[in-house]
Design a protein around this motif. Sequence first.
Motif, short mmCIF file in Angstrom:
data_model
loop_
_atom_site.label_atom_id
_atom_site.label_comp_id
_atom_site.label_asym_id
_atom_site.label_seq_id
_atom_site.Cartn_x
_atom_site.Cartn_y
_atom_site.Cartn_z
N GLN A 90 0.42 -1.41 -0.03
CA GLN A 90 0.03 -0.04 0.20
C GLN A 90 0.95 1.32 0.37
N THR A 91 2.40 1.53 0.31
CA THR A 91 2.76 2.47 0.66
C THR A 91 4.42 1.81 0.16
N CYS A 92 4.99 2.87 -0.21
CA CYS A 92 6.37 2.33 -1.13
C CYS A 92 7.69 1.71 -0.14
N PRO A 93 7.91 0.49 -0.67
CA PRO A 93 8.85 0.08 0.44
C PRO A 93 10.60 1.09 0.68
N ASN A 94 10.46 2.18 -0.22
CA ASN A 94 11.58 2.58 -0.74
C ASN A 94 11.41 4.42 0.14
N CYS A 95 10.27 4.31 0.17
CA CYS A 95 10.49 6.07 0.33
C CYS A 95 9.01 5.96 1.64
N ASN A 96 8.33 5.47 1.46
CA ASN A 96 6.90 5.10 2.44
C ASN A 96 5.34 6.20 1.96
N ALA A 97 5.92 6.82 0.60
CA ALA A 97 4.93 7.32 -0.11
C ALA A 97 3.75 6.27 -0.43
N PRO A 98 2.24 6.91 -0.12
CA PRO A 98 0.62 6.14 0.25
C PRO A 98 1.03 6.20 -1.72
N LEU A 99 1.05 4.49 -2.27
CA LEU A 99 0.78 4.29 -3.72
C LEU A 99 -0.71 3.70 -4.32
N VAL A 100 -1.60 4.76 -4.17
CA VAL A 100 -2.98 4.90 -4.03
C VAL A 100 -3.20 5.60 -5.18
N ARG A 101 -4.21 4.83 -6.30
CA ARG A 101 -3.75 5.60 -7.61
C ARG A 101 -5.64 6.64 -7.88
N ALA A 102 -5.28 8.10 -8.24
CA ALA A 102 -6.74 8.33 -8.05
C ALA A 102 -7.47 7.94 -8.29
N ASP A 103 -8.14 7.34 -8.81
CA ASP A 103 -9.74 6.97 -9.42
C ASP A 103 -9.84 5.75 -8.38
N GLU A 104 -9.19 5.54 -7.75
CA GLU A 104 -9.29 4.48 -6.26
C GLU A 104 -10.01 5.13 -5.30
N SER A 105 -9.25 5.87 -5.13
CA SER A 105 -9.04 6.69 -3.12
C SER A 105 -10.21 6.59 -2.80
N GLU A 106 -11.03 6.36 -1.54
CA GLU A 106 -12.16 6.82 -1.33
C GLU A 106 -11.89 8.22 -0.03
N ASP A 107 -11.37 8.79 0.05
CA ASP A 107 -11.16 9.60 1.33
C ASP A 107 -10.66 10.84 0.71
N ASP A 108 -11.28 11.87 0.92
CA ASP A 108 -11.94 12.63 0.22
C ASP A 108 -11.09 14.15 0.76
N ASP A 109 -9.66 13.47 1.53
CA ASP A 109 -9.12 14.61 2.17
C ASP A 109 -7.60 14.00 1.96
N PHE A 110 -7.29 12.83 1.16
CA PHE A 110 -6.46 12.20 0.54
C PHE A 110 -5.78 12.75 -0.80
N ASP A 111 -4.90 14.13 -0.69
CA ASP A 111 -4.19 14.01 -2.57
C ASP A 111 -3.73 13.60 -3.06
N PHE A 112 -3.91 12.88 -3.99
CA PHE A 112 -3.15 12.25 -4.31
C PHE A 112 -1.98 13.26 -5.11
N ASP A 113 -2.60 13.95 -5.67
CA ASP A 113 -1.42 14.77 -6.94
C ASP A 113 -0.34 15.48 -5.96
N ASP A 114 -1.07 15.98 -4.95
CA ASP A 114 0.01 16.03 -3.74
C ASP A 114 0.95 15.66 -2.77
N GLN A 115 0.62 14.08 -3.31
CA GLN A 115 1.92 13.44 -2.77
C GLN A 115 2.43 13.55 -3.75
N VAL A 116 1.68 13.23 -5.45
CA VAL A 116 3.14 12.63 -6.67
C VAL A 116 4.13 14.17 -6.95
#
Length: 222
Positions: free
Chosen positions: A155-181
């Motif tokens: 679920q998270t990157c083993p190298n840097c711990n960033a969340p590996l969530v695709r923008a079209d599958e996130s169910e959390d409105d507070d999670f900003d995928f574009d911001d993480q990228v």
Amino acid sequence: MDTEQDFLFFNPQIATKYNPFYEGEYLVIQTYPREHKLIVEHRNFDYKNAKSHCELENLAHDYTSFSLRIFHDDKLWEVNYKGEPQSVSKQQNWRIAQEYIEAHSDPHTDAEVILCQCSYPYFSSLTSHLSNRGESMTSWQSLTCLVEGKGQDIQTCPNCNAPLVRADESEDDDFDFDDQVSRPIACIGCTNYHGVEYDGNILVCGIHAHGWDSENCPDYHP
């Protein structure tokens, strides 16, 4: 008896693909844009020579950047001003298993090898499963695709711990995928990150307004 093919290995560009890296060897690698395979532009055991080559490469290219690393303890390290190993590089010589490379190239599969911002490759595939209500659903699944430890669900990157969530599958409105990228590598997962634009300038954080210039910020706080 030597053949024409044997002499090809005197060409550094060809030899780099086959020869292993050696302890204490300096590598000038392409850090942008990142590719699935590590791109080594120059190899040398002399720090000043390698540093000079790296600087020249950056001057010669407008849309590609290069950085200097040293091979130490079977990993790539960033170097200090003396050319000594300073911190483990986020970008490594990842070895992707052949079956995932083939699936990535197959136009008939809903799957691909994706690079995390830190350069770590993972395999994302569209999979079907049943919901708690018994309904058929599809979602993106992230798996490790390296030769070692392949096939693990992550679920998270083993190298840097960033969340590996695709923008079209996130169910959390507070999670900003574009911001993480879009975050600098040193800021991924850091609670000090601000990232708000003021008068056309991004304030990265209150400690380092313009961000940290390498992958390991001394003020990183998870």
